[in-house]
Design a protein around this motif. Sequence first.
Motif, short mmCIF file in Angstrom:
data_model
loop_
_atom_site.label_atom_id
_atom_site.label_comp_id
_atom_site.label_asym_id
_atom_site.label_seq_id
_atom_site.Cartn_x
_atom_site.Cartn_y
_atom_site.Cartn_z
N THR B 189 17.97 -0.19 -66.17
CA THR B 189 16.10 0.07 -66.82
C THR B 189 15.37 0.75 -64.95
OG1 THR B 189 15.98 -2.10 -66.02
CG2 THR B 189 17.00 -1.33 -67.88
N PHE B 190 15.43 -0.52 -63.83
CA PHE B 190 14.36 -0.17 -62.56
C PHE B 190 15.49 -0.15 -61.23
CE2 PHE B 190 11.86 -1.91 -59.77
CZ PHE B 190 10.24 -0.95 -59.86
N SER B 267 17.03 8.77 -69.23
CA SER B 267 17.67 7.19 -69.15
C SER B 267 16.44 6.76 -70.09
CB SER B 267 18.70 6.54 -69.01
OG SER B 267 17.72 5.68 -67.78
N GLY B 268 15.67 6.96 -68.87
CA GLY B 268 14.50 6.06 -69.64
C GLY B 268 14.35 4.77 -68.54
N ALA B 269 15.26 4.95 -67.45
CA ALA B 269 14.57 3.42 -65.97
C ALA B 269 14.21 4.52 -65.42
CB ALA B 269 16.30 3.69 -65.14
N VAL B 270 13.41 3.97 -63.97
CA VAL B 270 11.85 3.79 -64.19
C VAL B 270 12.60 3.86 -61.89
CG1 VAL B 270 10.09 2.98 -62.91
CG2 VAL B 270 10.80 3.47 -65.36
N LYS B 285 17.42 -2.36 -54.74
CA LYS B 285 17.61 -2.76 -55.77
C LYS B 285 17.48 -2.33 -56.95
CE LYS B 285 16.69 -7.72 -57.29
NZ LYS B 285 16.03 -9.10 -57.84
N HIS B 287 18.21 -2.75 -61.59
CA HIS B 287 18.20 -4.29 -62.55
C HIS B 287 18.24 -2.86 -64.02
CE1 HIS B 287 14.74 -6.84 -60.39
NE2 HIS B 287 14.81 -5.87 -59.91
N GLY B 288 19.99 -3.74 -64.60
CA GLY B 288 19.94 -3.17 -65.34
C GLY B 288 19.67 -4.61 -66.72
N ASP B 289 20.15 -3.89 -67.45
CA ASP B 289 19.57 -4.97 -69.23
C ASP B 289 20.27 -5.87 -68.89
OD1 ASP B 289 21.67 -3.86 -70.25
OD2 ASP B 289 20.35 -3.26 -71.30
#
Lengths: 378, 378
Positions: B189-190, B267-270, B285, B287-289
């Motif tokens: 996600t990030f 994918s929507g990741a930032v 770093k 970050h996944g869901d």
Amino acid sequence: MNKLTRRDFSITLGKGLASATLLSGTSLACANTLAQKKSKLGIALVGLGSYSTHQLAPSLQVTDHCYLAGIVTGTKDKETIWKQKYNLNETSIYNYENFDSIADNPDIDIVYVVLPNSMHADFCIRAAKAGKHVICEKPMAVSVEECDAIINACKNAKVKLSVGYRMQSDPYTNEVKKYVKEKTFGEVTFVSSDAAYISRGNPEQWRLNHALSGGGALVNMGVYAIQTSIYGTGQNPIAVSAQEFSTRPDYFKDTDETITAQFEFSSGAVGHMMTSHNANGNRLKVHGDKGWFELNPAHSYGPISGITSKGNDIKFPHKRQQALQMDDFAKHILKGTVNVAPGEMGKRDMIIVEAIYKSIAEGGKKQLLNLGNMGIVS
Amino acid sequence: MNKLTRRDFSITLGKGLASATLLSGTSLACANTLAQKKSKLGIALVGLGSYSTHQLAPSLQVTDHCYLAGIVTGTKDKETIWKQKYNLNETSIYNYENFDSIADNPDIDIVYVVLPNSMHADFCIRAAKAGKHVICEKPMAVSVEECDAIINACKNAKVKLSVGYRMQSDPYTNEVKKYVKEKTFGEVTFVSSDAAYISRGNPEQWRLNHALSGGGALVNMGVYAIQTSIYGTGQNPIAVSAQEFSTRPDYFKDTDETITAQFEFSSGAVGHMMTSHNANGNRLKVHGDKGWFELNPAHSYGPISGITSKGNDIKFPHKRQQALQMDDFAKHILKGTVNVAPGEMGKRDMIIVEAIYKSIAEGGKKQLLNLGNMGIVS
């Protein structure tokens, strides 16, 4: 540890006495005079949602200078449950219709407004008019204009005001401020702050409803990243630019999902922050020209955890942040110690929030900030 | 570990064989045919600065598939020192005047261009014309146009080309790619990436001279943050916005000091990244869901260090990244394994670099990127 605590206490006490001197004479309000006769202040919680239920009420069982003295709720069932659980007087239980009659209740010294953001201003102003000191949960309101209205209402009523910034009472925060002030890791050059979680709950929750929340991730979690950026550098930013990212518009149909922002500080330090309701992040990293330190997690309910480039852990005994916070405010009222999270701090952060939204609306254009005259730099 | 290594090797070999099949027949160049008769390839280093001296030459003492076969330098003293230290033939020592005669030296299969960035294109193209395979140090060049010229020169000369992206051969990078591909921590996600150091050296150094470097922190360290953002999400970004910060204009008078940038992925990741020549940062770093992992340091010469939300360390035996990198390229030439850092990857990153500078020039305006058709997603 002890040494630090003593020194911090001396500084606090010194500032507090100065404030008390300034306020002596006619400016001392009835509420203050009354409160000063008590050794512990009664707090009424307005809004019995999750935060009041699981954080504030339990914290009020371990506070030294305040206690749970009343509740304000629109739900009959909660009245019964809370009355029994916390042994409350029938006369200290209010609903949203008779809230203003709290003015007549001498057991309640402080009203803590824990309602959805858009209701903060209304209830804080009414609490002030009722002659009660006010704690306004963060974010302080949904606009700078509302922050001003709350601040003015409290000034006019001669009651004290603070914002529910629990981190301002956490020893880790004071340690960060000490590192920055004493240049333990040199001059701060870069600060990175993430404050985010993945929201998967009821899409109808008030946090995702703009009319109630005034914004999404930025107003909810972003204010933590704004605050850590500021105490991580010891300065208010002089400019900010920001970007918004949206990938689940079906779920986040009304509020911001992910926002990044970049801060400029007058020293030349640079900050970047991320806040999201659709990603995780809970971290402050501060880079100085002689080393670095990191808190991770940086703003959860605790325990916070930190490491430094010197190889040591940052470690303090864990205490309920909300208990420390409410005790700090009670001591401010009772003993004239410094108000660690005054209304002006909440207003400052809302000025930054509005500048971030403006930058996004203008395609990431840098917004200048003029916060130097606010007297709030932590 | 062994299992991973075997699997990765199989994948690599599989792809390599496919490539070899595609390239069989008339497209096999003379250089390739010659190289395939050897078991180890000779590398000539062009430019004997700090990186060649302290990283590449020592690494070439521990490589399995290549060795130091020649040098190109403009400094007479270095000829003597290097000849003695590495037992080089007199006939394998070149200067910038007679460089093109390297074409006649069958001991040299690969030319590794380690000159200031603005000289990469000229020497890579001349190396290709001399019939030598080319390694171009990162950043590939100072413009996308130059990247294209290098790629075309190598295509025309039927020689192989790679960019000096040592991290692409590091096992930590493969582990990151594996986590992302296998969704070990869920959907990304990030991603947050810092690549920065504090430059305090001679202000006349070529890195701070735009005519030689083509840019400051962004082209030097920023490309690491661009790369980690990409392999941290397994995607090329679809848009980028960026900001520049300048606080020491006396020292950084000619090149960018600090840049932040934000990436959008399909994918929507930032992603957000920071690069600087006036702050520290060396971290990825992701970050996944379902969790997170972090490399810190993320792109130093090693050992890299990593942790995950599962509580485990990411740990691999340390090997010289440059040795792994040069062996990977030699194996690509000798055995048809995949080229892990082809010219198109360097070009892709330069497209992103140019978009970042454009966003800064346009006050942070989001720049759309169209990298989907480049075939490079790691």
